[in-house]
Design an enzyme around this catalytic site. Structure first.
Site, short mmCIF file in Angstrom:
data_model
loop_
_atom_site.label_atom_id
_atom_site.label_comp_id
_atom_site.label_asym_id
_atom_site.label_seq_id
_atom_site.Cartn_x
_atom_site.Cartn_y
_atom_site.Cartn_z
N GLY A 1 0.86 -1.19 0.00
CA GLY A 1 0.00 0.00 0.00
C GLY A 1 0.89 1.23 0.00
O GLY A 1 0.59 2.24 0.66
N SER B 1 1.56 3.56 -2.06
CA SER B 1 1.21 4.87 -2.60
C SER B 1 0.12 5.54 -1.76
O SER B 1 -0.34 6.63 -2.09
CB SER B 1 0.78 4.73 -4.06
OG SER B 1 -0.14 3.67 -4.17
N LYS C 1 2.96 7.42 2.65
CA LYS C 1 3.69 8.64 2.24
C LYS C 1 3.97 9.56 3.43
O LYS C 1 5.05 10.08 3.59
CB LYS C 1 2.89 9.40 1.19
CG LYS C 1 3.03 8.78 -0.20
CD LYS C 1 2.49 9.70 -1.26
CE LYS C 1 1.03 9.43 -1.47
NZ LYS C 1 0.43 9.99 -2.64
N HIS D 1 -7.41 3.88 20.41
CA HIS D 1 -6.43 4.81 20.98
C HIS D 1 -6.74 5.16 22.44
O HIS D 1 -5.89 5.04 23.31
CB HIS D 1 -6.37 6.10 20.16
CG HIS D 1 -6.04 5.89 18.71
ND1 HIS D 1 -5.27 4.84 18.27
CD2 HIS D 1 -6.38 6.58 17.59
CE1 HIS D 1 -5.15 4.91 16.95
NE2 HIS D 1 -5.81 5.96 16.52
N ARG E 1 -6.42 13.69 31.78
CA ARG E 1 -6.57 14.57 32.95
C ARG E 1 -6.97 13.73 34.15
O ARG E 1 -7.93 12.96 34.08
CB ARG E 1 -7.64 15.63 32.69
CG ARG E 1 -7.15 16.69 31.74
CD ARG E 1 -8.18 17.73 31.44
NE ARG E 1 -7.54 18.75 30.63
CZ ARG E 1 -7.02 19.87 31.11
NH1 ARG E 1 -7.13 20.15 32.39
NH2 ARG E 1 -6.43 20.73 30.31
C1 BG6 Z 1 -6.16 7.57 13.25
C2 BG6 Z 1 -7.59 7.85 12.92
O1 BG6 Z 1 -6.04 6.31 13.85
O2 BG6 Z 1 -5.68 8.56 14.15
C3 BG6 Z 1 -7.74 9.23 12.34
O3 BG6 Z 1 -8.05 6.89 11.98
C4 BG6 Z 1 -7.12 10.27 13.25
O4 BG6 Z 1 -9.11 9.54 12.15
C5 BG6 Z 1 -5.71 9.86 13.63
O5 BG6 Z 1 -7.10 11.50 12.57
C6 BG6 Z 1 -5.12 10.79 14.68
O6 BG6 Z 1 -3.77 10.50 14.85
P1 BG6 Z 1 -2.75 11.63 15.30
O7 BG6 Z 1 -1.48 10.91 15.53
O8 BG6 Z 1 -2.69 12.62 14.17
O9 BG6 Z 1 -3.33 12.23 16.53
#
Ligand code: BG6
Length: 489
Positions: free
Chosen positions: A12, A14, A19, A241, A347
């Site tokens: 993947g 490209s 990039k 995340h 926080r």
């Molecule tokens: C990605 C999400 O995992 O994390 C995106 O799919 C989001 O939607 C991005 O913009 C945010 O990552 P960072 O490192 O720019 O905070």
């Protein structure tokens, strides 16, 4: 000369991620002399390109962010010489066999290690893994595959994906990336907790009132609506995340810093959590807004998003961990796109000081008197602790001050991008920051019932103007638990 070779194939090549993040991160590692001597990078994608085309494409996003040393251009040239391109379909064993042939030529019969980074859409994922596994290292070397989210849409699809992956790979060959785990301040969480005397003893329901995990972006889904609409902010940010940060934040002390020990603790804490419930949730979607003569689009203005889409671009949730350490402490999460700022932070709001002699100095606003620890993951990385302090002078007036660790002021070196840390770990076989399959299962188990309910009941999101602070519902959700969002919203 007899050193093992390492080839890194970016499948993947490209795409945007390759990039913007992967190639620049690889270059930074090369620049810092972190890559093995004998390494080769392959870009693999469908478009017809030559090695020179790939090098040209890659060169545009390489930066010498580390410093402006004079040999930067030279280093870039050397790096680009190690980059090659192979064009092929993502599901074609023949095309991967051709790649295999090229890799073998480079390897020249030495011990060969192969890392595949799959930066491709989910629908071709499994086929691609199957093909990549056909070009696994045939000698004594290792083969590892880095996979990017989405790892499914819910428990079932994620389990199916895991099952399919395991047909071709062993668990220890799979490196599931969550790039937030590679961020400097997220990595530092454990250091902060476990190597300072003053934090860990306070890290429990006894002293902490609530914990907030906040993610905001000041841009919408521009150009990514097609992907995003199928996932939404809960799957895009919260389930991975923010939940990963929460697990690291709340886990018990691991037996050691070993990957398995850390991941065991993360799984435990995830399993102690209550699945999310609709009543503890607010969802929102941004609508168009005109400011200063500029009109910002609504989410549904994106051509790739259906006009009647109910996909949340904002969500806030209260989560609970039913264990001895965290019983009753709300963990509030908030994530949104097209908000007023770009930020990711943790926080920690501490409890009131019992019998505080100085309460009267705060009038009725007791909230002002409590300590708050802020870990600003980005931008402008910082850790600061809000404390009460006497305003210097003859009277007795208190105000809040920050004990402040501001990274830019303290450390002169720029902070590496998360992908650098993670790619280096994958090359070195360090699994600490990658997600194990049982962690993934536990994470989906928390979110799947809620996601289904939202979709089945067609819950209408609360609309908020592009560039605003998000739906007011988030404020009420926090208030339900006697919490005020620390970011002032
Ligand atoms: C990605 C999400 O995992 O994390 C995106 O799919 C989001 O939607 C991005 O913009 C945010 O990552 P960072 O490192 O720019 O905070």
């Amino acid at each position: 000369e007899n050193e093992p070779t390492v080839s890194i194939t970016v499948v993947g090549a490209s795409g945007d991620l390759a990039k913007k993040k992967i190639f620049p991160a690889l270059f930074a590692l090369y620049y810092e002399d972190c890559l093995p001597q004998q390494f080769t990078i392959y870009g693999y994608a469908r478009s017809k390109m030559s090695d020179a085309d790939l090098r040209h494409m890659v060169s545009k996003t390489l930066t010498c962010r580390i410093d402006k040393r004079e040999n930067c251009t030279e280093k870039m040239e050397q790096f680009l010489k190690r980059c090659f391109y192979h064009s092929g379909q993502y599901d074609s064993p023949e095309n991967f066999a051709e790649l295999d042939k090229k890799l073998k030529e480079h390897e020249g019969g030495r011990v060969s290690n192969r890392l595949f980074y799959l930066s491709i859409p989910p629908n071709i994922f499994i086929d691609s893994v199957r093909c990549a596994s056909l070009s696994a290292s045939s000698g004594n070397g290792w083969t590892r595959v880095i996979v990017e989210k989405p790892f499914g849409r819910d428990s079932e699809s994620s389990a199916a994906l895991t099952k399919a992956l395991k047909q071709y790979l062993e668990e220890d060959q799979i490196f599931r990336i969550d790039h937030y785990l590679g961020k400097e301040l997220v990595e530092n969480l454990s250091v902060l907790r476990f190597s300072n005397l003053i934090f860990e003893p306070l890290w429990s329901r006894q002293y902490i009132r609530n914990v907030q995990l906040i993610f905001s972006e000041d841009f919408g889904t521009e150009g990514r609506g097609g992907y995003f609409d199928n996932y939404g902010i809960i799957r895009d940010i919260m389930q991975n995340h923010l939940l990963q940060i929460l697990a690291l934040f709340a886990m018990e002390t691991p037996v050691s810093l070993d990957a398995e020990d850390i991941r065991n603790e993360k799984v435990k804490v995830l399993r102690s959590m209550r699945p999310l419930q609709l009543e503890n949730m607010v969802v929102g979607q941004y609508k168009s807004h005109t400011k200063g003569g500029v009109t910002y689009p609504a989410y549904t203005d994106d051509k790739t998003v259906p006009d009647d889409s109910l996909t949340p671009t904002f969500a806030a949730a209260a989560l609970f961990i039913d264990n001895a350490r965290w019983d009753g402490v709300p963990f509030l999460m908030k994530a949104g796109k097209a908000l007023h700022n770009k930020r990711a932070e943790i926080r920690v709001q501490f409890r009131h000081v019992p019998g505080n002699l100085y309460n009267r100095n705060f009038g009725t606003d007791l909230d002002c008197a409590t300590n708050e620890l802020v870990i600003r993951v980005q931008p402008d990385e910082a850790i600061y602790l809000k404390i009460n302090n006497k305003v210097p002078g003859l009277g007795m007036r208190l105000d809040r001050s920050n004990l402040n660790l501001h990274y830019a002021a303290r450390y002169s070196k720029e902070i590496p991008c998360a992908y650098e840390r993670l790619l280096l770990d994958a090359v070195e076989g360090e699994r600490r920051l990658f997600i194990r399959s049982d962690e993934l299962d536990a994470a989906w188990a928390l979110f799947t019932p809620l996601l289904k309910e939202l979709e089945e009941k067609k819950i209408i999101p609360e609309y908020y103007p592009y560039g605003s602070r998000g739906p007011v519902g988030a404020h009420y959700l926090a208030a339900k638990y006697n919490v005020r969002w620390g970011d002032g919203v």
